[in-house]
Design an enzyme around this catalytic site. Structure first.
Site, PDB file in Angstrom:
ATOM      1  N   CYS A 121       0.811  -1.291  -0.145  1.00  0.00           N
ATOM      2  CA  CYS A 121       0.077  -0.092  -0.032  1.00  0.00           C
ATOM      3  C   CYS A 121       0.869   1.219   0.015  1.00  0.00           C
ATOM      4  CB  CYS A 121      -0.795   0.203   1.281  1.00  0.00           C
ATOM      5  SG  CYS A 121      -2.201   1.258   1.138  1.00  0.00           S
ATOM      6  N   CYS A 131      -3.840   6.518   0.148  1.00  0.00           N
ATOM      7  CA  CYS A 131      -3.262   5.198  -0.221  1.00  0.00           C
ATOM      8  C   CYS A 131      -2.866   5.184  -1.629  1.00  0.00           C
ATOM      9  CB  CYS A 131      -4.367   3.992  -0.141  1.00  0.00           C
ATOM     10  SG  CYS A 131      -5.112   3.878   1.588  1.00  0.00           S
ATOM     11  N   LYS A 196     -11.978  -5.211   2.514  1.00  0.00           N
ATOM     12  CA  LYS A 196     -11.484  -4.234   3.557  1.00  0.00           C
ATOM     13  C   LYS A 196     -12.533  -3.073   3.712  1.00  0.00           C
ATOM     14  CE  LYS A 196      -7.638  -1.522   4.582  1.00  0.00           C
ATOM     15  NZ  LYS A 196      -6.191  -1.269   4.333  1.00  0.00           N
ATOM     16  N   ARG A 218     -10.980   7.010   4.109  1.00  0.00           N
ATOM     17  CA  ARG A 218     -10.365   6.076   3.091  1.00  0.00           C
ATOM     18  C   ARG A 218     -11.832   5.566   2.445  1.00  0.00           C
ATOM     19  NH1 ARG A 218      -5.488   6.474   4.297  1.00  0.00           N
ATOM     20  NH2 ARG A 218      -4.351   5.567   6.016  1.00  0.00           N
ATOM     21  N   LYS A 249     -11.468  -7.882   6.529  1.00  0.00           N
ATOM     22  CA  LYS A 249     -10.825  -7.173   7.314  1.00  0.00           C
ATOM     23  C   LYS A 249     -11.524  -5.867   8.061  1.00  0.00           C
ATOM     24  CE  LYS A 249      -6.922  -3.952   7.671  1.00  0.00           C
ATOM     25  NZ  LYS A 249      -5.752  -3.239   7.080  1.00  0.00           N
ATOM     26  N   SER A 275      -5.829  -3.737  14.801  1.00  0.00           N
ATOM     27  CA  SER A 275      -5.410  -2.913  15.894  1.00  0.00           C
ATOM     28  C   SER A 275      -6.353  -2.465  17.055  1.00  0.00           C
ATOM     29  CB  SER A 275      -4.680  -1.434  15.566  1.00  0.00           C
ATOM     30  OG  SER A 275      -5.441  -0.842  14.500  1.00  0.00           O
ATOM     31  N   TYR A 314      -2.211  -9.368  16.659  1.00  0.00           N
ATOM     32  CA  TYR A 314      -1.283  -8.765  17.509  1.00  0.00           C
ATOM     33  C   TYR A 314      -0.979  -9.746  18.798  1.00  0.00           C
ATOM     34  CZ  TYR A 314      -1.966  -4.931  14.173  1.00  0.00           C
ATOM     35  OH  TYR A 314      -2.172  -4.141  13.240  1.00  0.00           O
TER      36      TYR A 314
END
Ligand code: PBG
Length: 327
Positions: A121, A131, A196, A218, A249, A275, A314
């Site tokens: 990206c 992006c 996404k 976005r 996602k 996140s 994560y």
């Protein structure tokens, strides 16, 4: 079919051994992909304020981290880069000696049994945080796609094992596949961020990767959170263009989408526990409001049960340690 009182569903729940015997879903180390943030410099390990336990690392520290990840039995990492300089066209994203390209070489020199996946990206590399290439406030699709193909090739040349485009431009999977093949990388798979969403759950990532857009958002390329049929069209076109694996996602708020995508296309399917999902569990755990380990595992089992084969999380290191403890 028998009915109550002949049928009693609790019969299989009294004895823990019986419960184990009839369990339908398992987390395995093989499911895990660990996201890492890399930056220039030496001996740097900055914890991300909103993501306890996640760090921006210089390459020397990153390599040590990857050795630990490898020894824990986690098969793959995915890399995100913080460049030295940002510009209008995100030049460092496709520079031969860019941060990601150097990080791949360094990891590959030390970790023979670790897959290196790269996020493709431009948002981390552009001065405006968008992006792609801009014309005024509009992201130019086709011009951006050419740069993404260059970025993918530079990652493959540096030794990346799997290319993961996350930009959501139209036609990028086809263009990247063609470019990789033309350069002789016919064997390198593409894991497409096919579905996404324009999600609020990416907030902490934008601190971690310093990639918040300077203006606007976005929504002109990432999907409307309300749409499900459109997700099928996104996945279908990426598969037709040559994606080998597809991703949904975020994960936790989109379990229905993971399920639909898996049912319909039967492709290797990844889900990204992003996140914000991580940050919420960590924060509530720190406050003592939830049992953090239990909720971590429950959130990931839910993602697998929905249909994911792989999970970017994560929590990967913590999960690997948890699974070792279970044995
Ligand atoms: C884009 C990218 C983003 C994430 C992964 N790749 C951010 C965005 O689209 O704004 C987010 C991942 C996360 O929140 O953990 N390069």
């Amino acid at each position: 079919m028998a009915d109550y009182p002949t049928k009693r569903l609790r019969r299989l729940r009294y004895n823990p051994l019986v419960r184990d015997m009839v369990r339908e879903t398992y987390l395995n180390k093989n499911d895990l992909i660990y996201p890492l943030f890399v930056m220039h410099g030496t001996n740097i390990k900055n914890e991300i304020r909103s993501m306890p336990g996640v760090y921006q690392m210089s390459i020397d520290v990153l390599v040590k981290e990857c050795m630990e990840v490898e020894s824990l039995g986690i098969p793959a990492v995915i890399l995100f880069g913080l460049p030295e300089h940002k510009d209008e066209v995100g030049s460092e994203a496709y520079a031969e000696h860019g941060i990601i390209q150097e990080a791949i070489r360094a990891i590959k020199a030390s970790c023979k049994k670790l897959l290196v996946i790269t996020d493709v990206c431009l948002c981390e590399y552009t001065s405006h945080g968008h992006c792609g290439v801009l014309d005024g406030e509009n992201i130019l699709n086709d011009e951006t796609v050419s740069l993404l193909a260059k970025e993918a090739i530079s990652h493959a040349q540096a030794g990346a094992d799997i290319i993961a485009p996350s930009d959501m431009m139209d036609g990028r999977i086809g263009a990247i596949r063609k470019a990789l093949d033309y350069k002789g990388f016919t064997h390198i798979p593409i894991m497409s961020y096919a579905v996404k969403y324009a999600s609020g759950f990416y907030g902490p990532f934008r601190d971690a990767a310093d990639s918040a857009p300077a203006f606007g958002d976005r929504r002109s390329h990432q999907m409307d959170v309300a749409n499900s049929n459109e997700a099928m069209r996104e996945a279908e076109s990426d598969i037709e263009e040559g994606a080998d694996m597809i991703m949904v996602k975020p994960a936790g708020a989109y379990l229905d989408i993971i399920h639909r995508v898996k049912e319909k296309f039967q492709m290797p399917t990844a889900a990204y526990q992003v996140s914000g999902e991580y940050a919420m569990i960590k924060a509530a755990g720190k406050m003592g409001w939830i049992d953090e380990e239990r909720v971590m595992i429950e959130s990931l089992i839910g993602i697998k049960r929905a249909g994911a084969d792989m999970i970017l999380t994560y929590f990967a290191k913590e999960v690997a340690k948890y699974l070792d403890k279970q044995k």
